[in-house]
Design a protein around this motif. Structure first.
Motif, short mmCIF file in Angstrom:
data_model
loop_
_atom_site.label_atom_id
_atom_site.label_comp_id
_atom_site.label_asym_id
_atom_site.label_seq_id
_atom_site.Cartn_x
_atom_site.Cartn_y
_atom_site.Cartn_z
N ARG A 34 0.57 -0.91 -0.50
CA ARG A 34 0.03 -0.13 0.00
C ARG A 34 0.84 1.31 -0.01
NH1 ARG A 34 -1.35 0.91 6.39
NH2 ARG A 34 0.89 0.95 7.08
N THR A 35 0.68 2.21 -0.30
CA THR A 35 1.25 3.59 -0.47
C THR A 35 0.65 4.79 0.51
OG1 THR A 35 -0.22 3.89 -2.43
CG2 THR A 35 2.17 2.92 -2.39
N PHE A 36 -0.96 4.68 0.60
CA PHE A 36 -1.92 4.78 1.79
C PHE A 36 -2.25 4.84 2.16
CE2 PHE A 36 -3.58 5.53 -2.79
CZ PHE A 36 -4.80 4.85 -1.96
N LYS A 76 9.77 -13.51 3.32
CA LYS A 76 8.70 -12.12 3.38
C LYS A 76 10.15 -10.54 3.27
CE LYS A 76 4.06 -13.47 2.60
NZ LYS A 76 2.70 -13.01 3.03
N ARG A 77 9.98 -10.02 3.28
CA ARG A 77 10.64 -8.01 3.57
C ARG A 77 9.62 -7.19 3.76
NH1 ARG A 77 11.41 -4.80 0.45
NH2 ARG A 77 11.26 -5.79 -1.50
N CYS A 78 9.99 -6.39 4.73
CA CYS A 78 8.72 -5.51 4.95
C CYS A 78 9.16 -4.54 3.56
CB CYS A 78 8.35 -4.70 6.28
SG CYS A 78 8.11 -3.56 6.53
N VAL A 79 8.27 -3.87 3.52
CA VAL A 79 8.77 -2.85 2.34
C VAL A 79 9.27 -1.81 2.82
CG1 VAL A 79 7.66 -1.28 0.93
CG2 VAL A 79 6.66 -3.98 0.70
N TRP A 80 8.84 -1.72 4.51
CA TRP A 80 9.52 0.08 4.37
C TRP A 80 10.51 0.03 5.81
CZ3 TRP A 80 6.49 2.80 1.65
CH2 TRP A 80 5.90 2.28 1.34
N ILE A 83 11.20 8.11 4.39
CA ILE A 83 10.45 8.02 3.75
C ILE A 83 8.69 8.62 4.65
CG2 ILE A 83 9.28 5.57 3.98
CD1 ILE A 83 11.98 4.29 4.37
N LEU A 84 8.38 8.92 3.38
CA LEU A 84 6.98 9.27 3.94
C LEU A 84 5.71 8.18 3.68
CD1 LEU A 84 4.99 12.33 4.18
CD2 LEU A 84 4.56 11.64 1.97
N PRO A 85 6.12 7.48 5.02
CA PRO A 85 5.04 6.19 5.41
C PRO A 85 3.60 6.61 5.17
CG PRO A 85 4.84 7.07 6.96
CD PRO A 85 6.29 8.92 6.27
N PRO A 86 3.09 5.20 4.17
CA PRO A 86 1.80 5.51 3.44
C PRO A 86 0.56 5.35 5.23
CG PRO A 86 2.42 2.47 4.25
CD PRO A 86 3.35 3.38 4.50
N TRP A 87 0.99 5.13 6.44
CA TRP A 87 0.19 5.49 6.91
C TRP A 87 0.28 7.37 7.45
CZ3 TRP A 87 3.92 1.70 8.25
CH2 TRP A 87 5.35 2.39 8.63
N ALA A 88 0.98 8.63 6.81
CA ALA A 88 1.11 9.56 6.59
C ALA A 88 0.26 10.39 5.30
CB ALA A 88 2.28 9.90 7.01
N PRO A 104 6.79 5.48 -3.46
CA PRO A 104 6.75 5.82 -4.87
C PRO A 104 6.04 6.99 -5.61
CG PRO A 104 6.34 3.12 -4.57
CD PRO A 104 6.10 3.57 -3.11
N ARG A 105 4.58 7.14 -3.52
CA ARG A 105 4.49 8.46 -4.04
C ARG A 105 5.09 9.78 -3.83
NH1 ARG A 105 -0.43 7.78 -6.06
NH2 ARG A 105 -1.52 4.84 -5.58
N GLN A 106 5.89 9.95 -3.15
CA GLN A 106 7.62 10.95 -3.09
C GLN A 106 8.28 10.85 -4.10
OE1 GLN A 106 8.54 8.95 1.08
NE2 GLN A 106 9.94 10.49 0.77
#
Length: 722
Positions: free
Chosen positions: A265-267, A304-308, A334-339, A399-401
């Motif tokens: 997810r990105t947001f 598995k790998r955590c993307v962040w 990083i601008l995390p998705p939870w922001a 990717p959003r940033q």
């Protein structure tokens, strides 16, 4: 891509998002509207064969989108786009008689089919019928070629690099022809198309995608690699498969649609989910890496790998470890998705800048104690360097940033980050890219002017050199670059307005490239060499593909300039006034440079180093200094709201400075404003962009100061520095 038409017949993704917004309120399907243009239909009079005229195109839009009046200028841009699309990008091909003044209804239909919400199979079937011109149930080579042409245009407005795409598409279409008959049946088309992700993307893209969609690209793997869906090895020459740009998920071409795991997810979907910092686990190639819960090695395809935060765990250990993510080593960037959350459309729809290229309306909530990095990448800088850097940052960050400057320039990114007060910008490109971003910041009228770091791509990069970011990116791990950004310090840099006023009797001549000076301005011999260099590079770009070749070409142009001496007697052709004081120019000068930063021509310092003699009091700042003895004691400073004026005695001296054989030119003045008047046509340049300028008056005044990030000094290395 730009939000306006960049070139004749070109449209941006934003234009297609506009279309999609119109389509949200329409209840019709494109296949129903097309019937009106068939023989016997109510709009058949607007067709000539497969082509519809301009009025018919307007009625198509008005009917299909169910609007009383469709914007005329937008309609004209769309009409021009379809006219150019029919020529496969060639402006020289003669148009068929029935084609003049019209557009191909098949291309129009396929374009809207891309935007419609429909099953891929339905889109594939309709596309087949549209391009089966003779309705014989088979696509021949010419009809297949027409489909490839349409896909090439789709790739263009999707922001793909289409330079090498046609051979790939031709191979793709050949693979669909299972029996090698040279034609494609409907059955072959549907079976091959449903298992071919790139084909579906180009023929069935929805501009509004759910978050978590993979962004596929083709890749050749040079070591044993397994598909994450079927868990079988990628076979064949080069081990070709698909990998996601953002999460590195790997699949066979035919496995991409077979229940692959979603991308990260990105947001978050609503504001209530903001601030919940959770891991996003993606299957990854974790072979030989240790699980950070049980500390045992992870076998292939079992982790598995955590993307962040990049933490790796066994599949069985995911629930055993903690669920809170701190974004790991890159948490400051990083601008995390939870922001980021999806906002309502009630008020935001009025501003198209709030709509992302994939159709979402997003808002950022400030996060404490971090400095999110807004990354702008110019993919055209440094050959293929820009494209690789773009992909790597899409993987390392959200990717959003990360913004591709080919898709609308810096404005969408600046608008997205507008509510943040503590963030940084990383400009990936040349000095022109940095100037582009600085201009966009001026126009955006932001509450906070963010500081800019530079990842220099290509050659030259004088501003990057001054800021200690180096003369060019050489493949360093981008994580190291991000560490340097954290360690950098904010400084202010002067920027200067330049106004060129022509004499009344003169023609305009070449256009002035910039209205702002960030690096330098020059007249005479160096601008003449630069003009020849740029003209030749535009004509034969393949001859200028390395720094060494560039230096050799520069040396050749400098030699020819020495022989021709086109700028001899420069003092008789211009006058220079520095803060009200005229300079006395020597008759030996063939060039004048007005410099803001201590670097020119890829690292040359025309002002030179300043060694202050002991016992001499420091010179107080003043509007203008022209005394030769005082000038010897003045060091250049890009933050003091003053420019330095330097004289050059010809191409030989220029070549000596460029190659490092001579340290500097002749110091003439330091001033806070400069006026130059010329009485004949002369070569000039601003920040490396040359042009030929008829007689004029040039006013250079201080504009503002930009916040820049200066990298920490390089640590000395070697035996003798221990």
């Amino acid at each position: 891509m730009a939000s306006s038409v960049d070139t004749e017949g070109a449209l941006s993704p934003v234009d297609f998002i506009k279309l999609q917004q119109y389509m949200e309120y329409s209840t019709l399907r494109v296949k129903n509207v097309v019937k009106d243009f068939k023989p016997g239909g109510r709009l058949a009079k607007h067709t000539n064969g497969e082509y519809i005229d301009a009025e018919g195109f307007y009625l198509f839009l008005k009917t299909y989108l169910e609007v009383k009046e469709f914007p005329a200028d937008f309609c004209q841009r769309l009409f021009k786009y379809f006219q150019c699309a029919d020529q496969d990008g060639s402006k020289t091909q003669p148009l068929p008689k029935e084609r003049e003044g019209g557009v191909d209804l098949r291309d129009v239909t396929c374009c809207f089919l891309i935007l419609e919400d429909a099953h891929p199979r339905e889109k594939l079937e309709l596309t087949f019928k549209l391009y089966d011109k003779d309705s014989n149930g088979i696509l021949d080579s010419s009809e297949v070629d027409r489909i490839i042409t349409q896909m090439m245009h789709a790739a263009g407005y999707l922001g793909w690099d289409a330079t090498e795409l046609r051979p790939v598409l031709e191979d793709m279409m050949s693979a669909i022809d299972v029996d090698n008959s040279g034609t494609v049946t409907l059955e072959e088309w549907l079976k091959g198309g449903m298992n071919n992700v790139p084909l579906l993307v180009l023929l069935g893209l929805k501009m509004r995608e759910k978050d978590g969609q993979h962004i596929w690209r083709m890749k050749h793997f040079n070591k044993p690699t397994y598909c994450f869906v079927c868990e079988k090895m990628l076979l064949g020459l080069g081990k070709q498969g698909l990998t996601c740009k953002c999460c590195k998920y790997i699949v066979h071409n035919q496995c991409a649609n077979r229940n692959s795991e979603p991308c990260a997810r990105t947001f978050v979907e609503s504001k209530k989910d903001v601030g919940v910092a959770a891991h996003d686990w993606i299957r990854a190639e974790c072979k030989s890496k240790k699980c950070q819960v049980c500390h045992k090695k992870i076998k292939s395809l079992t982790g598995k790998r955590c993307v962040w935060c990049q933490e790796m765990r066994h599949n069985d250990c995911i629930s055993a470890g903690g669920s809170t993510c701190d974004c790991g080593q890159l948490k400051d960037h990083i601008l995390p998705p939870w922001a980021i959350y999806a906002s309502s459309k009630k008020e935001e729809d009025t501003n198209l800048l709030n709509v992302t290229l994939d159709g979402h309306i997003l808002q950022i909530v400030p996060v404490q104690n971090i400095h999110p990095l807004l990354v702008f990448v110019n993919p055209k800088s440094g050959g293929k360097q820009g494209e690789r850097v773009l992909r790597k940052f899409q993987f390392l960050l959200n990717p959003r940033q990360v913004y591709n400057l080919s898709n609308g320039g810096p404005t969408p990114g600046l608008h997205f980050f507008r509510n943040l007060r503590d963030y940084r910008i990383l400009a990936c490109g040349g000095d022109g890219t940095v100037g582009w971003i600085l201009d966009a910041i001026d126009k955006a009228e932001l509450n906070v002017r963010p500081p800019i770091a530079i990842l220099p791509l290509g050659t030259g990069n004088d501003l990057a050199r001054c800021m200690r970011w180096g003369g060019g990116y050489e493949g360093t791990d981008l994580r190291e670059i991000l560490k340097e950004v954290v360690a950098s310090e904010v400084i202010t840099m002067d920027r200067w307005s330049v106004q060129v006023i022509l004499e009344e009797s003169q023609d305009a001549g070449d256009s002035v490239p910039y209205e702002i000076i960030n690096n330098y301005f020059s007249i005479g011999v160096d601008a003449s060499i630069a003009h020849r260099f740029h003209s030749m590079r535009e004509k034969y770009p393949e001859r200028f593909n390395s720094r060494m070749k560039n230096k050799l070409w520069y040396f050749e142009f400098a030699t020819s300039e020495t022989i021709s001496s086109t700028c001899k007697g420069l003092n008789d052709s211009l006058s220079i006034e520095c803060s009200g004081k005229y300079l006395e120019l020597s008759n030996t000068l063939e060039g004048i440079a007005v410099i803001n930063i201590p670097s020119m021509y890829g690292g040359s310092n025309l002002w030179g180093e300043t060694k202050k003699p002991t016992g001499v009091p420091q010179v107080k700042p003043s509007e203008v200094i022209t005394d030769p003895e005082l000038l010897k004691t003045i060091a250049q400073d890009m933050t003091d709201k003053r420019l330095e004026v330097v004289g050059l005695e010809g191409a030989i001296e220029m070549g000596q400075i460029y190659t490092g054989m001579k340290s500097a030119g002749h110091r003439l003045a330091q001033a806070s404003r400069i006026t130059i008047k010329t009485i004949k046509t002369l070569p000039m340049q601003i920040d490396g962009e040359p042009w030929i300028q008829p007689p004029c008056t040039i006013y250079i005044t201080h504009k503002n100061q930009a916040n820049m990030l200066m990298a920490a000094p390089a640590k000395p290395s070697g035996f003798f520095t221990i």
